[in-house]
Scaffold this active site. Structure first.
Site, PDB file in Angstrom:
ATOM      1  N   ASP A   1       0.817  -1.226   0.000  1.00 11.81           N
ATOM      2  CA  ASP A   1       0.000   0.000   0.000  1.00 11.81           C
ATOM      3  C   ASP A   1       0.845   1.268   0.000  1.00 11.81           C
ATOM      4  O   ASP A   1       0.473   2.283   0.583  1.00 11.81           O
ATOM      5  CB  ASP A   1      -0.959   0.018   1.215  1.00 11.81           C
ATOM      6  CG  ASP A   1      -1.714  -1.287   1.337  1.00 11.81           C
ATOM      7  OD1 ASP A   1      -2.244  -1.735   0.312  1.00 11.81           O
ATOM      8  OD2 ASP A   1      -1.742  -1.863   2.443  1.00 11.81           O
TER       9      ASP A   1
ATOM     10  N   LYS B   1       2.218   2.270  -5.058  1.00  7.61           N
ATOM     11  CA  LYS B   1       2.865   1.782  -6.288  1.00  7.61           C
ATOM     12  C   LYS B   1       1.969   1.984  -7.502  1.00  7.61           C
ATOM     13  O   LYS B   1       2.435   2.265  -8.589  1.00  7.61           O
ATOM     14  CB  LYS B   1       3.149   0.276  -6.186  1.00  7.61           C
ATOM     15  CG  LYS B   1       4.168  -0.105  -5.159  1.00  7.61           C
ATOM     16  CD  LYS B   1       4.364  -1.606  -5.121  1.00  7.61           C
ATOM     17  CE  LYS B   1       3.193  -2.388  -4.610  1.00  7.61           C
ATOM     18  NZ  LYS B   1       2.859  -2.204  -3.211  1.00  7.61           N
TER      19      LYS B   1
ATOM     20  N   GLY C   1      -4.108  -4.733  -4.030  1.00  4.41           N
ATOM     21  CA  GLY C   1      -5.119  -3.788  -4.496  1.00  4.41           C
ATOM     22  C   GLY C   1      -4.412  -2.506  -4.862  1.00  4.41           C
ATOM     23  O   GLY C   1      -3.701  -1.936  -4.045  1.00  4.41           O
ATOM     24  N   HIS C   2      -4.502  -2.104  -6.114  1.00  7.68           N
ATOM     25  CA  HIS C   2      -3.840  -0.875  -6.548  1.00  7.68           C
ATOM     26  C   HIS C   2      -4.896   0.162  -6.881  1.00  7.68           C
ATOM     27  O   HIS C   2      -5.782  -0.084  -7.688  1.00  7.68           O
ATOM     28  CB  HIS C   2      -2.963  -1.148  -7.777  1.00  7.68           C
ATOM     29  CG  HIS C   2      -1.772  -1.981  -7.455  1.00  7.68           C
ATOM     30  ND1 HIS C   2      -1.097  -2.729  -8.386  1.00  7.68           N
ATOM     31  CD2 HIS C   2      -1.139  -2.193  -6.290  1.00  7.68           C
ATOM     32  CE1 HIS C   2      -0.094  -3.353  -7.787  1.00  7.68           C
ATOM     33  NE2 HIS C   2      -0.104  -3.047  -6.519  1.00  7.68           N
TER      34      HIS C   2
ATOM     35  N   GLN D   1       2.242  -6.146  -2.879  1.00  7.71           N
ATOM     36  CA  GLN D   1       2.638  -6.095  -1.465  1.00  7.71           C
ATOM     37  C   GLN D   1       3.917  -5.255  -1.309  1.00  7.71           C
ATOM     38  O   GLN D   1       4.200  -4.447  -2.157  1.00  7.71           O
ATOM     39  CB  GLN D   1       2.826  -7.499  -0.876  1.00  7.71           C
ATOM     40  CG  GLN D   1       1.533  -8.315  -0.756  1.00  7.71           C
ATOM     41  CD  GLN D   1       1.161  -9.061  -2.014  1.00  7.71           C
ATOM     42  OE1 GLN D   1       1.990  -9.716  -2.613  1.00  7.71           O
ATOM     43  NE2 GLN D   1      -0.078  -8.957  -2.417  1.00  7.71           N
TER      44      GLN D   1
HETATM   45  P1  IMP Z   1      -2.116 -12.960   2.605  1.00 10.81           P
HETATM   46  O1  IMP Z   1      -1.207 -12.436   1.543  1.00 10.81           O
HETATM   47  O2  IMP Z   1      -3.572 -12.795   2.279  1.00 10.81           O
HETATM   48  O3  IMP Z   1      -1.761 -14.368   3.013  1.00 10.81           O
HETATM   49  O4  IMP Z   1      -1.892 -12.065   3.928  1.00 10.81           O
HETATM   50  C1  IMP Z   1      -0.675 -12.092   4.654  1.00 10.81           C
HETATM   51  C2  IMP Z   1      -0.338 -10.705   5.198  1.00 10.81           C
HETATM   52  O5  IMP Z   1       0.000  -9.850   4.124  1.00 10.81           O
HETATM   53  C3  IMP Z   1      -1.505 -10.021   5.928  1.00 10.81           C
HETATM   54  O6  IMP Z   1      -0.978  -9.225   6.979  1.00 10.81           O
HETATM   55  C4  IMP Z   1      -2.101  -9.128   4.857  1.00 10.81           C
HETATM   56  O7  IMP Z   1      -2.791  -8.021   5.408  1.00 10.81           O
HETATM   57  C5  IMP Z   1      -0.842  -8.692   4.133  1.00 10.81           C
HETATM   58  N1  IMP Z   1      -1.075  -8.331   2.715  1.00 10.81           N
HETATM   59  C6  IMP Z   1      -1.255  -9.154   1.684  1.00 10.81           C
HETATM   60  N2  IMP Z   1      -1.400  -8.460   0.547  1.00 10.81           N
HETATM   61  C7  IMP Z   1      -1.277  -7.172   0.872  1.00 10.81           C
HETATM   62  C8  IMP Z   1      -1.297  -5.963   0.102  1.00 10.81           C
HETATM   63  O8  IMP Z   1      -1.424  -5.945  -1.132  1.00 10.81           O
HETATM   64  N3  IMP Z   1      -1.124  -4.807   0.801  1.00 10.81           N
HETATM   65  C9  IMP Z   1      -0.926  -4.800   2.154  1.00 10.81           C
HETATM   66  N4  IMP Z   1      -0.885  -5.907   2.900  1.00 10.81           N
HETATM   67  C10 IMP Z   1      -1.058  -7.082   2.260  1.00 10.81           C
END
Ligand code: IMP
Length: 425
Positions: free
Chosen positions: A20, A23, A47-48, A223
Site C-alpha cells: 500500500d 505503487k 489492491g492498486h 505487497q
Molecule cells: P495474505 O497475503 O492474504 O496471506 O496475507 C498475509 C499478510 O500480508 C496479511 O498481513 C495481509 O494483510 C498482508 N497483505 C497481503 N497483501 C497485501 C497488500 O497488497 N497490501 C498490504 N498488505 C497485504
C-alpha cells in the site's frame, strides 16, 4: 522520467514497506512510456488504487498499466489467480471504458488457480491461529494455501483447468482440493475460464519476444518487501517472495534484463494485519493520518495501522533489493504537522542497547524498541517554481543520505499530475 525505462530492458517497481505504498500511482505514471507491464507474484490479496481525473480505479490482479491503451499487460506464471475475480475485474474495467482486448492482455497458462478449497483453508487456518493469539490477519483470499499446494504440486493451473472435463473429474477424484467444487461452483468456474481462455498464453515467450523487439518492460510488484516470505517480518508476511531477485522468475525473464529497481515508500508507514511495526502511532495522530491518507485497505476495507517512516527497514530493504532509485509517495498527507518522525535505529528493550543487525527471528522482533528522531514538518508540499517545500526537501535528503539512493520522485497528491521529479536520471 523516460530514462527509468529502457528499450529492451525491464524496470522493477517494488513496494519497500508493508504494501500500500502507492505503487499503483507510480506504475501508472511510468506506464505512459512503457510497452508492457507485468505482475509476477501474489494474487488478489493486492489492491492498486489509481485516481484518473477524479475517478477512482482499483485493480487487484491486472497490472495498473492496463489503463494506458498503448501498453500491453501480463500476468506471469508466478501469480496465483482466482478465475472468478480476474474475469470480474476484466469486465468491470471494460465497463469503465478501458480496452481489454486479448491482444493486449496476456495471462500465463501456468499461473496457479485459486480454488474454493484454498479460500476455505485460508479462513480455517486463520481462525485456528486466532484461537492461540497468533493470527496473521491474511486477506482470506486463499493466497497462502494456493502457493502451498503449488509447492506440493497438488494445485491445478489455469491451463489444466480449461481442459474439457478437467474440473468435473477433479471434483470427483477425492483430491483434497476438490472440497467446495459443487456442481454450481464448477459451472461458475467453467464460465469464468471460458471467458479467460483467449487471454491464456505462454507469457514467458511473449516477454522474450517483446524484449528482443526493444520493448520497455515494467514489473509491478505487489505487497511490499517487509511482507516477503523470506526477508520480511516472518511469520507475519505473505506467502511469496517479493524481493527484486525473485521478480524475473515470476514471469520467466532472465534477471540480466532488469536494469532499474525502484523502491516505492510512503512518507510514513502503514501495515494491515498483525505483526511487528516499529514506530507505530496511536491515538489522535494515528486517526488523523489514517483519515487524511484514506488508509483503509483497497482489498479488505480494513483500517491500516499507521507509523512513522522506518529508515532502518528501508535501508535493509534497499540492501536486499538493490534499489537504483526511490519514489516517495503521499508526502501531502503529513502537511501541517509541526514535526515528522523517522525511525533511525532499533534498541533491545530488555537491555536498552542499540541493535546492530536486522531482527531475524520472531523473538528478536518482539524485543525491539524503535528510536524515533524528528524533523521539521511542512505546511505545504510545493515551494518555489514547482520544487519541493524546503522542510520536505530536507526530509527527502535525509532519506537519500541514509540509504545512499536517490529519491527520484516525490508524490504530492493523489492525481497523476501531482508530483515532483528530482535528480533526473
Ligand atoms: P495474505 O497475503 O492474504 O496471506 O496475507 C498475509 C499478510 O500480508 C496479511 O498481513 C495481509 O494483510 C498482508 N497483505 C497481503 N497483501 C497485501 C497488500 O497488497 N497490501 C498490504 N498488505 C497485504
Amino acid at each position: 522520467m523516460r530514462s527509468l525505462l529502457k528499450a529492451g530492458k525491464a524496470t522493477c517497481i517494488l513496494g519497500s514497506q508493508f504494501g500500500d505504498e502507492g505503487k499503483g500511482k507510480f506504475v501508472d505514471l511510468l506506464a505512459q512510456d512503457a510497452d508492457l507491464v507485468c505482475r509476477v507474484q501474489g494474487g488478489n490479496n493486492a489492491g492498486h488504487t489509481i485516481w484518473v481525473s477524479g475517478r477512482k480505479v482499483v485493480t487487484h490482479l491486472l497490472p495498473s498499466g492496463v489503463l494506458h491503451p498503448q501498453c500491453e499487460v501480463a500476468i506471469g506464471a508466478g501469480v496465483v489467480v482466482d478465475p472468478l475475480v480476474l474475469r470480474d475485474e476484466i469486465l468491470r474495467l471494460k465497463e469503465q471504458g478501458f480496452d481489454l482486448a486479448p491482444e493486449r492482455v496476456h495471462i500465463d497458462f501456468r499461473a496457479t488457480a485459486i480454488l474454493p478449497a484454498h479460500k476455505a483453508q485460508d479462513l480455517k487456518r486463520e481462525f485456528e491461529r486466532s484461537q492461540t493469539g497468533s493470527a496473521i490477519g491474511t486477506t482470506g483470499r486463499g493466497i497462502g494455501p494456493a502457493y502451498a499446494s503449488r509447492a506440493q504440486r497438488d494445485a491445478p493451473r489455469l491451463g489444466e483447468c480449461i481442459t474439457g472435463g478437467f474440473l468435473e473429474n477433479f471434483a470427483n477424484s477425492g483430491h483434497p482440493l476438490a472440497d467446495g467444487l459443487t456442481p454450481e461452483t464448477i459451472t461458475e468456474l467453467i464460465e469464468a475460464l471460458k471467458f479467460l481462455r483467449p487471454y491464456l498464453k505462454d507469457v514467458a515467450m511473449i516477454v522474450h519476444n517483446r524484449l528482443n523487439d526493444g520493448a520497455r518492460v515494467m514489473i509491478e510488484g505487489a505487497q511490499g518487501g517487509l511482507l516477503d516470505v523470506s526477508y520480511g517480518t516472518y511469520p507475519y508476511v505473505t506467502s511469496s517472495n517479493l524481493v527484486s531477485g525473485s521478480c524475473a522468475g515470476g514471469i520467466g525473464m532472465p534477471p540480466t534484463k532488469i536494469t532499474e529497481i525502484v523502491g516505492v515508500a510512503k512518507a510514513y508507514s502503514t501495515r494491515v494485519g498483525h505483526g511487528p511495526f516499529p514506530g507505530e502511532l496511536s491515538g489522535a495522530l494515528e486517526e488523523s493520518i489514517r483519515e487524511r491518507g484514506h488508509e483503509f485497505g483497497s482489498t479488505t476495507g480494513r483500517s491500516r495501522r499507521i507509523g512513522w517512516l522506518d529508515l532502518v527497514a528501508l535501508r535493509y530493504m534497499s540492501c536486499v533489493n538493490g534499489y537504483t532509485s526511490l519514489a516517495l509517495m503521499k508526502s501531502d498527507v503529513l502537511c501541517g504537522l509541526e514535526h515528522v518522525g523517522l525511525v533511525t535505529a532499533y534498541k533491545d528493550k530488555r537491555t536498552g542497547q542499540l541493535m546492530s543487525g536486522w531482527p531475524m527471528t520472531a523473538q528478536a522482533w518482539e524485543s525491539i524498541e524503535p528510536v524515533v528522531e524528528f524533523e521539521s514538518g511542512w505546511e505545504r508540499v510545493i515551494g518555489v517554481q514547482n520544487t519541493l517545500d524546503k522542510s520536505l526537501e530536507r526530509f527527502v535528503q535525509r532519506i537519500e543520505t541514509t540509504l545512499g539512493v536517490p529519491v527520484t520522485y516525490v508524490s504530492t497528491g493523489a492525481e497523476r499530475l501531482e508530483g515532483v521529479w528530482r535528480n533526473p536520471v
